[in-house]
Each structure stands twice: as C-alpha cells, then as structure tokens.
Design a protein around this motif. Structure first.
Motif, short mmCIF file in Angstrom:
data_model
loop_
_atom_site.label_atom_id
_atom_site.label_comp_id
_atom_site.label_asym_id
_atom_site.label_seq_id
_atom_site.Cartn_x
_atom_site.Cartn_y
_atom_site.Cartn_z
N PHE A 527 0.84 -1.19 0.00
CA PHE A 527 0.00 0.00 0.00
C PHE A 527 0.88 1.24 0.00
CE2 PHE A 527 -3.10 -3.05 1.63
CZ PHE A 527 -4.22 -2.70 0.88
N CYS A 528 0.59 2.15 -0.96
CA CYS A 528 1.37 3.37 -1.12
C CYS A 528 0.49 4.59 -0.90
CB CYS A 528 1.99 3.42 -2.52
SG CYS A 528 3.04 1.98 -2.91
N PRO A 529 1.06 5.73 -0.50
CA PRO A 529 0.25 6.91 -0.18
C PRO A 529 -0.46 7.51 -1.39
CG PRO A 529 2.43 7.07 0.81
CD PRO A 529 2.48 5.92 -0.13
N THR A 530 0.18 7.49 -2.58
CA THR A 530 -0.39 8.14 -3.77
C THR A 530 -0.33 7.20 -4.96
OG1 THR A 530 1.72 9.10 -4.46
CG2 THR A 530 0.36 10.40 -2.92
N LYS A 531 -1.07 7.57 -6.02
CA LYS A 531 -1.07 6.78 -7.25
C LYS A 531 0.30 6.81 -7.93
CE LYS A 531 -4.69 8.89 -8.99
NZ LYS A 531 -5.79 9.26 -9.92
N PHE A 611 1.09 -6.61 -6.03
CA PHE A 611 0.36 -5.40 -6.39
C PHE A 611 0.89 -4.25 -5.54
CE2 PHE A 611 -3.99 -6.81 -8.25
CZ PHE A 611 -3.46 -6.73 -9.53
N THR A 612 1.23 -3.14 -6.18
CA THR A 612 1.43 -1.88 -5.46
C THR A 612 0.14 -1.07 -5.65
OG1 THR A 612 2.44 -0.85 -7.41
CG2 THR A 612 3.91 -1.92 -5.84
N CYS A 613 -0.50 -0.68 -4.56
CA CYS A 613 -1.88 -0.18 -4.65
C CYS A 613 -2.11 0.96 -3.66
CB CYS A 613 -2.86 -1.31 -4.39
SG CYS A 613 -2.53 -2.21 -2.86
N THR A 614 -3.22 1.64 -3.85
CA THR A 614 -3.65 2.69 -2.93
C THR A 614 -4.64 2.11 -1.93
OG1 THR A 614 -5.37 3.34 -4.50
CG2 THR A 614 -3.29 4.54 -4.60
N SER A 615 -5.11 2.96 -1.01
CA SER A 615 -5.96 2.49 0.09
C SER A 615 -7.34 2.05 -0.39
CB SER A 615 -6.12 3.59 1.14
OG SER A 615 -6.68 4.75 0.56
N ALA A 632 3.97 3.59 4.11
CA ALA A 632 4.11 4.70 5.06
C ALA A 632 2.80 4.83 5.82
CB ALA A 632 4.46 6.00 4.33
N PRO A 633 2.85 5.39 7.03
CA PRO A 633 1.60 5.55 7.81
C PRO A 633 0.80 6.77 7.38
CG PRO A 633 3.45 6.32 9.09
CD PRO A 633 4.03 5.80 7.81
N TYR A 634 0.69 6.98 6.06
CA TYR A 634 -0.02 8.14 5.54
C TYR A 634 -0.92 7.70 4.38
CZ TYR A 634 3.27 11.08 8.14
OH TYR A 634 4.01 11.67 9.14
N VAL A 635 -2.05 8.41 4.25
CA VAL A 635 -2.89 8.34 3.04
C VAL A 635 -2.85 9.74 2.46
CG1 VAL A 635 -5.20 8.00 2.12
CG2 VAL A 635 -4.35 6.51 3.94
#
Length: 761
Positions: A527-531, A611-615, A632-635
């Motif tokens: 899970f990544c913070p941005t696209k 998969f690298t993906c968003t929330s 990271a602990p961010y959205v």
C-alpha cells in the motif's frame, strides 16, 4: 367478362365470419363493383375451397380470414387493385395495337417495337399504383417478420414509406421474373387467345402468393415454438416447488429452515459450484438464525475483515428475491467493488431467475424498469443508491424495495459521502415501513449509536478464519505488535538483506527484501500513499529482481500483456509492460475498468504475485495476500486513521490457502510516537456529517424532502415537514416531524447570515 376475370376480381370480405357447422356448406358474402353503374350490388355464392399446400399441412383450411381487417384480406385488396390497373393498361395496349394492324391482320412494321418500348413504362405505372396501397401493411403481426425478411423488407424500414414502397415494388418485380418464359412470349404475341393466357397466368400468380403466405406463416408458427429438454423442465419445476415451500415456511415462522436457510437446495449447490463454499462458519449460522432476522427487523453486524460478512448478506438478499418476491438494493462504497459484486452475482441471477443491475458511473436507469415476474437486485455506489431511492419515492414505488444492504457502514462518517449515505437511509426509514435495512462493517466502534439511528438489532463477533500477525519496521529491525508490552511492541528479528550502495539509495526502506521473502510462491500487497508512488515503487522493485522471476508462469503473463493490448487499441502503459513480466503491477483508480479486471483476474490466478496499490483496494475488493506492506503511515498527506489501518491489514491471510497472514508497517523514527498511539487506540466513533457538510448535507436533505413531497403544506408559504434534529447523547441524526419551518430560511441560509453580519456592523 369471363369466369376467370370474375374470380380475379373477387374480394374476400373483411367482416368476421362464423365457421360452418358440420355437413353444411359455408356461405360467404362477396361484394362486386358493377362497372358503369356507379353502384354496388351483392350476391351470395357458394365458396370455392382453396387448393391445399403440397409442401406443408394447411393449418387454415378454406378459412383465409382470421379477423376483421385480416392480413390476407388486405393482400387481396392490394392484388385486386393491382389487377384493375393491369387490365386498364392491357386494354389501352390492345387499342393501340389494333390501330397499327395492316389489312391482313398482321401488325405494322413499327407496331411491335413500340409495344416493347412502352412495356417498362406500364410496369412502372403498375408498381406506383400498387405501392400507393402500402399503407395498409404498416401494422403487420410479428409472426410475419420472416416473410418480409424474405422479401427484403427490414423491420427497421417499417416506418419509412419510401423504403417500404421500394421493397414492395421489388417484390412485384420478383413475381414478374418468376413467371414462366412461355407466358412472357405469349404476352408478346398479338393473338386473340392472349387475353385468356394472361388471365390464367395472373390467377396462378395470385394463388402462388397466397400459398407462399400460408407456407411462411406455418413455418413461423412452428419455428417460434420453444423446445426445452425434459431435464431442464423438471429442474425448473423442482426449483419453483422448493421456493413455494420456502415461502410458506417463512410466513409460518417455523424453526425449520429447509434445505438451505429457507432457500432451495439449488442455491447451496450453486455456492459449491461457483465459490467452493460447502459449509458456513458457526457465527454465520448463528446470525442467520437470529429471531430478529427471522422477523425481518433491521440488523447491524460487525466482524473483522475476511470473516465472511458478505455471505450472510447474500443469503438474506436471495431470500428476499426468491421467496418474498421483492427487489433488493445493495450499496457499496466504490465502483470497483460494485463491478466485482456484479461479476460474482450475475451467474446466480441467470440460474435462479432474477436481474442483477449495475448502478455505478454512467450506468443505471432512473426510475428503474418496473417488472412483473422477475425481481431485480440493484448494486449501486453511495451516490447512485441515493438517486435510485429518490426516484422510487418520487414514483411511489419505494414499497417495492424489500431489503437494503449497506456494506462498509462506517462510511456514514466519511465527509460528504457519509452525509449522502445517511440521507439515503433516513429517507428509507421514514417513507417505507416494510423495507428492511442490513448494515455491516469491520471497523465500527459506536455500534449502539448507529443501532438506535437505524432502529436495528446488533450482532458482533471477533471471529477471523486466518490468524493475523502485525509487525512494525524501523530501519532494519522488525517489531511485533503486542498490546501487553509497555510501548505496544516487542523486538522480533533483524531483516536479512545485503544491499549495495546503489540499492540503498534507491530502496532505503528495504522493500525489495521484504517482498522477495514472499514472492513468487505467495502473493503480496504494497500500500502506497499516492497513485504516482504506486507506479514508482512497482518499477523500482522490478529493477532489482533477478531474471528468475521472468520464468515464473511466463506464458500466462505474456497472454495478459496481449489481452491488455487488445482492450486498449494496441497501447499498453510502459510501466505495466516492464513490470508484468516480473509478476508485478500497480493497481489504482487510474486504470480503466477492463484493465483493472484483467489485472485482478491474473492476480487471483497467481500469474501476478505483487500489487502496489492505494488504500481504495482495502475497502472490500476481494484480493487477499500472504503479506501486506504499508509503505508509510499516511494516506496522501494525512496520517492514518485506526479504521483505515484495520482495513489495510485485514487483506492479509487467505482463508483456505494460508495458515497465517502478516502485515508490516514501515515507519520512520519521527513517526514512532504517532504509530504507537495508532496501534493502541480504539476505533474512531462514527459521527454524522450532515451539519459539517451543510450545502451537501442538511440543506440538500431539506430541499430534497420538499421536492419529493415528503411534507404537508398550506397556503401561507410555511410547511410542516421532516426536520433533522440532533441528539446530544450519541451525536446521531434522525428524522422527526416537529412543527412548522419557514422554507425561505432553509433555501437561502447564506443570505440571512449576511444580513446578521450587516446588523452587527
């Protein structure tokens, strides 16, 4: 005029006739127009039986009129007028021929050539006169469709007179071409017997057209008869009987749940066939057998992610569709989840006889189509679900909605979208007393407050089919989350990785090391913070993977790239083109629905392992993994909420495949204190956003209630209406009818605020 000519002029009466009694000849009324007299006279004659069709059984006998203004009678009218035009043309041609004859009765030198030259003109005149009568053929029964297709008349041309005339004229030309060659030669000979030959040929043509029509109708009637196998008929009969028994059982409030929770045994077989579910969990059985569920009371149930909440909702929806014969609405938070649910339930709709309709993006019809027999399952996003409910209230059909299921009920506290969801549920509560509401979520804290708002019963459990282990990564150290420890974590191990200087600069968080511990044998989500970060991380990981990953299920990955090219016109994202051969891809809202579907299918099949993906993927999309990594602990730029964290790590662990699931949160030293609070604090409470989102919340609700006429009015400009009031104890919003409200203040609150400011100044 001779007998053949009189038969040609005979007209079938359009009046409805009685069938003859056995042993008595049938009498029919015929109307004949008297030439020269200007009037009509009637005569009664004995009907001549028509010749039977040699190729097909004559299913009509000598009764060629089905009703008043029947199709055959109309065809006879056209033919009669056609023959009159033809005879007038023949008479004129005969007079001109007589004037050109020589003394010995032989034709003059140029007479034969002149008659040949005028023949095309006479044919055109005949076609024009016949096409003028085409208006009577506009209202043709559907059983004649095949016949007109044979004549070259498209059904789409039925409303175009010009097209119809051309087709009718072409059919007359076809009939002319089908005449024997000897009859054409007979027409060209100026003999005294030519009139009899032409009359006979026209009579044959007329009979041939009737036989052709009857043959076409016989074939159409036989072709349209559906043929079902005996086995299929027995299965459908058995299904209908089981549904009938289940309906009676539910109405009698019996403890006997039948073959499968008041559903036919076919439903149980379909779950085994399509989803591999042979037995329900114990909590699912308990929830389905609650007295509140049997009595159709509203229900909220909350369990951890991957606990099987959706299956309970599906069984309740099938009970409503099949046994109670009412429509169902299912509200989901995102378009991707709607499309996944459509794909999963469409096969059930085909087998069990109900419609599955998508209300997401640009899809959906307002108001929905009203059907008599089959019922509909509407699967909608939050916004489309609100519009659907409004259209049903406006058309007075909200009572046809038997059940509303809300997945991810905690979304009711998410900004403007939560306000829309709350408005939808409030309208259903107070406009339909017979509609049941089912809400489910994995991250509900103040369930009691929502329970009071929805007037619902509650069921909670901590069941999870696969054990979940939570880890935190700080630099190269891995810590396990432990609520009993002083700071909420205990040291687990050091990450075993050997990084070069270049790799350390490119991957300071050791993502490659964490990923390669799992793939390609198991699946992994990052899970990544941005696209944009999703795409960059996917490409970075592939740069440092060994060539051995290219050989893993190479053929399937090549086929995936080929399919992506075919749906995008030959153009594939360059990043996907480089990462898919390694079994890696990104997943976010920038993908089209077709691209997302192909990638998800490849991931579920094992061709893609990372998969690298968003929330957004965490909210209900069924793509579990052995290990889930939070980059990271961010959205975006906001720190994670406890509910978001629970949704993401809930993807770890696949029931029936993995014995344990792992989640790893990567954090920096500066975020250590906030993360420690994150993992130790309870879930956030769910509050109303009707006031915070004023223009999209409470103001929209007021105006919507006025537009939908959910109020009583008078002539003074003030209305008694549904007003939203706030309860102090639980911060929930409910609807109550509480007196008189001035609509001008509701419609223009900003104006009153400006006036107050002016008064203060």
């Amino acid at each position: 005029m001779d007998e053949g000519g009189s038969r040609l002029r005979r007209r079938v009466s359009v009046r409805k006739r009685d069938r003859p009694s056995p042993g008595k000849p049938r009498q029919e009324q015929e109307e004949e127009e008297e030439p020269g007299a200007g009037g009509r006279r009637r005569r009664t004659a004995e009907a001549q039986p028509l010749q039977s069709n040699d190729s097909e059984e004559d299913m009509f006998g000598d009764y060629d009129s089905f009703a008043e203004n029947s199709f055959l009678a109309q065809v006879d009218d056209v033919e009669r007028q056609y023959m009159q035009v033809f005879e007038r043309g023949k008479l004129a041609a005969g007079l001109s021929t007589d004037g050109l004859r020589g003394d010995g009765g032989a034709p003059a030198a140029g007479g034969f050539a002149a008659s040949e030259t005028d023949a095309p003109a006479r044919n055109r005149r005949r076609r024009e006169d016949a096409s003028a009568q085409l208006g009577i053929l506009d209202d043709v029964p559907s059983s004649q469709g095949f016949y007109f297709e044979d004549l070259g008349i498209s059904p789409a041309d039925g409303g175009n007179p010009c097209t119809g005339e051309r087709a009718w004229a072409s059919s007359l030309e076809t009939l002319n071409e089908e005449l024997p060659q000897n009859s054409v030669e007979q027409h060209q000979q100026p003999d005294d017997s030519s009139s009899e030959v032409r009359s006979g040929s026209e009579e044959n043509r007329r009979k041939s057209l009737k036989e052709h029509l009857k043959s076409a109708m016989t074939g159409n009637a036989r072709a349209q008869t559906p043929v079902f196998s005996r086995t299929k008929q027995l299965k459908e009969t058995l299904l209908s009987e089981e549904i009938s028994v289940a309906k009676k059982t539910m109405e009698s409030s019996s403890d006997d749940l039948g073959p499968f929770y008041s559903l036919p045994s076919k439903v149980r077989d379909l779950y085994v066939q399509f989803k591999g579910i042979e037995k329900l969990y114990e909590w699912q059985h308990t929830c389905l057998t609650l007295n509140s569920v049997q009595e159709r009371k509203n229900l909220i149930y909350s369990l951890p992610t991957s606990g099987g909440k959706t299956l309970v909702a599906e069984i309740l929806m099938l009970q409503e569709l099949l046994c109670r014969r009412r429509d169902v609405l299912m509200i989901l938070p995102y378009v991707a989840i709607v499309q996944e649910k459509i794909s999963g339930l469409s096969s059930f709709g085909i087998e069990l006889g109900f419609f599955v309709e998508e209300y997401a993006g640009s899809k959906g019809k307002f108001p929905p189509i009203k059907r008599r027999e089959k019922k509909s399952l509407y699967i909608a996003t939050i916004e489309k679900g609100h519009s659907l409910v409004n259209s049903l209230i406006e058309t007075g059909r909200i009572g046809s909605l038997g059940l509303v299921v809300v997945d991810e009920l905690h979304m009711i506290g998410e900004g403007s979208r939560g306000a829309i969801l709350e408005m939808t549920l409030a309208k259903i509560l107070y406009t339909s007393k017979t509609t049941q509401i089912i809400g489910m979520s994995a991250t509900l804290s103040n369930v009691e407050d929502l329970q009071e708002f929805l007037q619902a019963e509650c069921y909670t459990s901590q069941f999870r089919p696969v054990e979940l282990k939570e880890y935190l990564k700080i630099k190269e150290a891995i810590y396990e989350v432990d609520n009993k420890a002083e700071n909420g974590m205990t040291f687990s191990r050091l990450l075993n990785c050997q990084y070069s200087d270049t790799l350390k600069k490119m991957d300071p968080d050791h993502l490659v090391a964490l990923v390669t511990e799992v793939i390609p044998n198991y699946s992994c989500l990052v899970f990544c913070p941005t696209k944009k970060n999703c795409e960059n991380v996917a490409e970075m990981i592939c740069k440092f993977l060994s060539k051995e990953y290219l050989k893993h299920r190479e053929k399937e990955k090549h086929e995936l790239i080929k399919n992506l090219k075919s749906i995008s016109g030959g153009n594939v994202c360059p990043i996907l083109k480089r990462t898919i051969p390694f079994g890696v891809a990104y997943h976010h809202s920038g993908l089209t629905s077709d691209e997302r579907r192909l990638l998800e299918e490849a991931y579920s099949a094992g061709a893609l392992c990372l998969f690298t993906c968003t929330s957004t993927l965490a909210a209900g999309v069924n793509l579990p993994a052995r290990r889930v990594i939070l980059r990271a602990p961010y959205v975006a730029k906001e720190f994670l909420k406890r509910s978001q964290y629970e949704q993401m790590i809930g993807r770890a662990g696949r029931a029936g495949i993995d014995s344990v699931g792992e989640s790893v949160l990567i954090l920096q030293e500066k975020d250590k204190q906030q993360v420690s609070e994150l993992i130790s604090r309870p879930l956030e409470n769910c509050y109303s956003h009707l006031v915070q989102e004023f223009t999209k919340g409470i103001q929209t609700l007021f105006l919507s209630l006025i537009g939908l006429k959910v109020y009583s009015g008078n002539t003074t400009g003030q209305f008694r209406m549904w007003k939203v009031i706030r309860k102090k104890r639980n911060q929930c919003w409910t609807l109550k009818e509480i007196g008189v409200v001035d609509l001008q203040e509701l419609a223009a609150p900003s104006t009153s605020h400006r006036n107050d400011d002016r008064n203060k100044s």
